[in-house]
Design an enzyme around this catalytic site. Structure first.
Site, mmCIF file in Angstrom:
data_model
loop_
_atom_site.group_PDB
_atom_site.id
_atom_site.type_symbol
_atom_site.label_atom_id
_atom_site.label_comp_id
_atom_site.label_asym_id
_atom_site.label_seq_id
_atom_site.Cartn_x
_atom_site.Cartn_y
_atom_site.Cartn_z
ATOM 1 N N THR A 40 0.831 -1.206 0.000
ATOM 2 C CA THR A 40 0.000 0.000 0.000
ATOM 3 C C THR A 40 0.863 1.252 0.000
ATOM 4 O O THR A 40 0.575 2.229 -0.710
ATOM 5 C CB THR A 40 -0.930 0.001 1.220
ATOM 6 O OG1 THR A 40 -1.759 -1.160 1.185
ATOM 7 C CG2 THR A 40 -1.809 1.248 1.242
ATOM 8 N N HIS A 43 2.085 1.817 -3.446
ATOM 9 C CA HIS A 43 1.050 2.425 -4.292
ATOM 10 C C HIS A 43 0.999 3.938 -4.065
ATOM 11 O O HIS A 43 0.889 4.721 -5.019
ATOM 12 C CB HIS A 43 -0.321 1.818 -3.979
ATOM 13 C CG HIS A 43 -0.524 0.448 -4.536
ATOM 14 N ND1 HIS A 43 -0.580 0.188 -5.878
ATOM 15 C CD2 HIS A 43 -0.685 -0.755 -3.916
ATOM 16 C CE1 HIS A 43 -0.774 -1.104 -6.083
ATOM 17 N NE2 HIS A 43 -0.836 -1.702 -4.898
ATOM 18 N N HIS A 63 1.740 1.851 8.060
ATOM 19 C CA HIS A 63 0.832 1.209 9.016
ATOM 20 C C HIS A 63 1.396 -0.090 9.584
ATOM 21 O O HIS A 63 0.712 -0.773 10.325
ATOM 22 C CB HIS A 63 -0.533 0.943 8.359
ATOM 23 C CG HIS A 63 -0.454 0.140 7.095
ATOM 24 N ND1 HIS A 63 -0.230 0.718 5.874
ATOM 25 C CD2 HIS A 63 -0.546 -1.183 6.868
ATOM 26 C CE1 HIS A 63 -0.192 -0.214 4.941
ATOM 27 N NE2 HIS A 63 -0.376 -1.394 5.526
ATOM 28 N N CYS A 99 -19.596 -4.128 14.377
ATOM 29 C CA CYS A 99 -18.773 -3.939 15.580
ATOM 30 C C CYS A 99 -19.477 -4.512 16.805
ATOM 31 O O CYS A 99 -18.877 -5.246 17.602
ATOM 32 C CB CYS A 99 -18.467 -2.461 15.790
ATOM 33 S SG CYS A 99 -17.185 -1.800 14.693
ATOM 34 N N CYS A 107 -16.300 -3.674 9.853
ATOM 35 C CA CYS A 107 -16.890 -2.358 10.117
ATOM 36 C C CYS A 107 -16.892 -1.515 8.843
ATOM 37 O O CYS A 107 -15.831 -1.281 8.252
ATOM 38 C CB CYS A 107 -16.097 -1.645 11.216
ATOM 39 S SG CYS A 107 -16.614 0.073 11.502
ATOM 40 N N ILE A 263 -6.580 -7.225 -4.839
ATOM 41 C CA ILE A 263 -7.606 -6.292 -5.318
ATOM 42 C C ILE A 263 -7.555 -6.232 -6.841
ATOM 43 O O ILE A 263 -6.560 -5.789 -7.423
ATOM 44 C CB ILE A 263 -7.401 -4.895 -4.712
ATOM 45 C CG1 ILE A 263 -7.490 -4.975 -3.178
ATOM 46 C CG2 ILE A 263 -8.439 -3.914 -5.251
ATOM 47 C CD1 ILE A 263 -7.140 -3.689 -2.476
ATOM 48 N N ILE A 285 -11.406 -11.248 1.676
ATOM 49 C CA ILE A 285 -10.626 -11.088 2.906
ATOM 50 C C ILE A 285 -10.145 -9.648 2.991
ATOM 51 O O ILE A 285 -9.544 -9.128 2.045
ATOM 52 C CB ILE A 285 -9.409 -12.033 2.940
ATOM 53 C CG1 ILE A 285 -9.844 -13.496 2.842
ATOM 54 C CG2 ILE A 285 -8.575 -11.789 4.198
ATOM 55 C CD1 ILE A 285 -10.571 -14.020 4.046
ATOM 56 N N TYR A 286 -10.385 -9.018 4.131
ATOM 57 C CA TYR A 286 -9.930 -7.641 4.342
ATOM 58 C C TYR A 286 -9.368 -7.536 5.748
ATOM 59 O O TYR A 286 -10.076 -7.776 6.732
ATOM 60 C CB TYR A 286 -11.095 -6.666 4.153
ATOM 61 C CG TYR A 286 -10.741 -5.217 4.380
ATOM 62 C CD1 TYR A 286 -9.744 -4.599 3.628
ATOM 63 C CD2 TYR A 286 -11.405 -4.463 5.342
ATOM 64 C CE1 TYR A 286 -9.421 -3.270 3.825
ATOM 65 C CE2 TYR A 286 -11.094 -3.126 5.546
ATOM 66 C CZ TYR A 286 -10.095 -2.533 4.786
ATOM 67 O OH TYR A 286 -9.773 -1.222 4.986
#
Length: 340
Positions: A40, A43, A63, A99, A107, A263, A285-286
């Protein structure tokens, strides 16, 4: 403090001085030790179409991290200054149906650090205390720094029962490589990994893959014949490549199950007949299950899972450009930058 900031609307990332953030009542200030470069982040560095739609210039990116608690918000309990932690990078709302139903990884109001809010490529960052994950002393910081993508791999690899099964993984990025290792570690029969990057396929082989296949040179069907296979029981799609996904559909056994993390480009097509008439299950899947995935991946490392095999480069933060160059060239597994 130093931070890597996406300052301009073109290719690049910039090391700048920004203010040290102040934690709110339910937040913790973390002094970063190490951060890892994610796909990410690449990107965002390249400023591709997704980044242009998603990222606001001025954002501190990153992250994947490990650090130590530097300051506690006034309402925080259960942590101590100096304690070593990583954290779940998805900040959830806490009040939506998912949640409250025990499914916070789904979420719809999720905010990602380093994407929607300032992230971990900095000397300090703030996180909700509820997102923290304590790191056991037995796990070195250079591995804890990339628990985030390790968690993506674990979420995929553990989504379906792979014990004794034949598993196909399309895409030998770091997540695909780690997933291959997890599948073998927990008892899959054959784990086959496909890609077109020989460097990363070698890492997948080192991690325990039964066979690695450069599909630009070798037919996946020929490999299946060599292994006396009729089809794959479980597929893990990590590439985001429509051709790879369609090859997976073609090679799945009837009743097979697919976990999709990669993705796909908008509008990408697939052969729906194969999904329908083979009775395939396709599961998106996330992120990571909060916090069951974190528990399981921590225990995997403590039980001897060789996560270190995907770590290829450790660099000081001032050499960040070298790290991004390696990632762009596809000549690295995980790249970890040190703030010490």
């Amino acid at each position: 403090m130093k931070a890597l900031v996406k300052r301009e609307t073109n290719k690049g990332i910039w090391l700048e001085q920004v203010p040290v953030p102040t934690p709110g009542p339910n937040e913790v200030l973390i002094k970063l030790e190490k951060t890892a470069i994610c796909g990410t982040d690449l990107h965002i560095y390249l400023w591709d179409e997704w980044s242009q739609r998603t990222i606001k210039p001025g954002l501190t990116i990153g992250h994947e991290f490990v650090g130590r608690v530097a300051e506690l918000g006034s309402a925080v309990t259960g942590y101590q200054v100096g304690q070593r932690v990583s954290a779940e990078g998805h900040i959830v709302c806490g009040h939506c149906r998912n949640c409250r139903g025990g499914r916070p990884h789904l979420c719809p109001n999720t905010m990602g650090i380093g994407v929607n809010v300032n992230g971990a490529f900095a000397e300090y960052m703030v996180m909700p205390a509820s997102n923290l994950w304590p790191i056991p002393d037995q796990i070195p910081s250079e591995l804890a720094a990339f628990f985030d993508p390790y968690g993506n791999a674990a979420h995929c690899a553990l989504e379906f029962d792979v014990i004794g099964e034949d598993v196909l993984i399309t895409g030998a990025g770091p997540i695909g490589i780690i997933a291959a290792g997890i599948c073998k570690h927990i008892g899959a029969r054959n784990v086959v990994v496909t890609d077109v990057n020989d460097f990363r396929l070698k890492l997948a082989a080192d991690m325990g893959a039964t066979r690695v296949v450069n599909v630009s040179k070798t037919s996946l069907k020929d490999v299946m014949a060599d292994l006396h296979m009729e089809g794959f029981d479980v597929g893990l799609e990590m590439s985001g490549n429509p051709r790879a996904f369609n090859d997976m559909l073609d090679c799945m056994y009837h009743g097979g199950k697919i976990a999709m993390l990669g993705i796909m480009p908008r509008g990408a097509g697939c052969d729906w007949d194969k999904i329908i008439f083979k009775g395939l299950t396709v599961q998106g899947i996330y992120g990571r299950k909060m916090y069951e995935t974190w528990y399981k991946m921590t225990q995997l490392v403590l039980s001897g899972f060789p996560l270190h095999k995907v770590l290829t480069h450790q660099l000081p933060i001032d050499d960040f450009q070298k790290g991004f160059d390696l990632m762009e060239a596809g000549k690295a597994g995980k790249v970890v930058l040190s703030w010490n």
